[in-house]
Scaffold this active site. Sequence first.
Site, PDB file in Angstrom:
ATOM      1  N   TYR A  67      -5.597  10.294   6.259  1.00  0.00           N
ATOM      2  CA  TYR A  67      -6.873  10.219   5.553  1.00  0.00           C
ATOM      3  C   TYR A  67      -7.302  11.606   5.085  1.00  0.00           C
ATOM      4  O   TYR A  67      -7.652  11.817   3.917  1.00  0.00           O
ATOM      5  CB  TYR A  67      -7.936   9.602   6.448  1.00  0.00           C
TER       6      TYR A  67
ATOM      7  N   SER B 230     -14.299  15.018   2.449  1.00  0.00           N
ATOM      8  CA  SER B 230     -14.595  14.718   3.854  1.00  0.00           C
ATOM      9  C   SER B 230     -14.476  15.972   4.706  1.00  0.00           C
ATOM     10  O   SER B 230     -13.666  16.871   4.413  1.00  0.00           O
ATOM     11  CB  SER B 230     -13.611  13.657   4.373  1.00  0.00           C
TER      12      SER B 230
END
Length: 341
Positions: free
Chosen positions: A154, A129
């Site tokens: 995350y 990501s």
Amino acid sequence: MTTLITGAAGFIGMHVAAALLGRDEPVVGIDNFTPYYSLDLKRARVAHLETLYDELFTFIDVDFGDANALAHALSGRRVDRIVHLGAQPGVRYSLENPGAYIHSNVAGHVNILELARHREIEHLVYASSSSVYGMRADTPFRVADRADTPISLYAATKRSDELLSETYAHLFRIPQTGLRFFTVYGPWGRPDMAVWKFTEAVLQGRPIDVYNHGDMLRDFTFIDDIVNGVVLALDHPPEDNNREKPGGFTTPHRLYNIGNNRSEQLTALIHAIEEACGRKAEINLLPMQDGDVYQTSADIDDISRDLGFAPTTPIAVGIPAFVAWYREEWLGRQEADRREA
């Protein structure tokens, strides 16, 4: 050649599966339908693949965070390559339920690495990501930049995945490619992301929450461009030649950014949605949320040079495509379901 796709009921997973199935390549898709967002949408994606591709596509409902369940589900099934897209997504939700991220994004990633190790997989492509870059002021983000200051759980789990993959590439010489995705949107997208939420609110005449008072920049990337990058990467595994690769590794492991290579102000996205919907948005300005970053911007020189990746879809094209799908396909499907009920 059979490809295992984790997160096959997810947004990117469904589209990557369709691309491979469209080349007459068998796909085994797995997902466990976590209720982070609409299960109806996830099931509709799987049904879409099953309808179009029938026997080429096999779907298994299993949690890849459970090593024993994963091994049992795949026992006796051929797997040559893996596209690991399943994960617990969302920056803000990681503040509420950190355990879900450790289970899926860390333990689950190790389970997939173990599967690749023992099955001697030809290539493992996995989702990272843009969040791993943290709150950077300098843009565009380059793969060679440091990524050791995550500002959300995350992001920390995704950076952990990259390091775990490098360890397995070093110890077991597993060919791997990690892809740092930048704000993906398009038909069949995720309801928790801005493009869907803003479109839904504008069409319903509800206000939209805009953080940091609208002063945010994102590298919005259309799903077709993302799929093209994933398939290019999958088809060209890194060599085990002791040469340094993007990410700084000399193992058969590399990292790439996949983005549109152009950052847009959040206000520009809202304007594009207004134009596509034919309605003005009512805006509720809010401060920056914890865990969010001010801007994302992808330097794609590495993947362009190595694989020929070149995004082709600006938001002026991608947003109308999403709005058209949302109105014609998704709202139409919901209306049909209401009539049947």
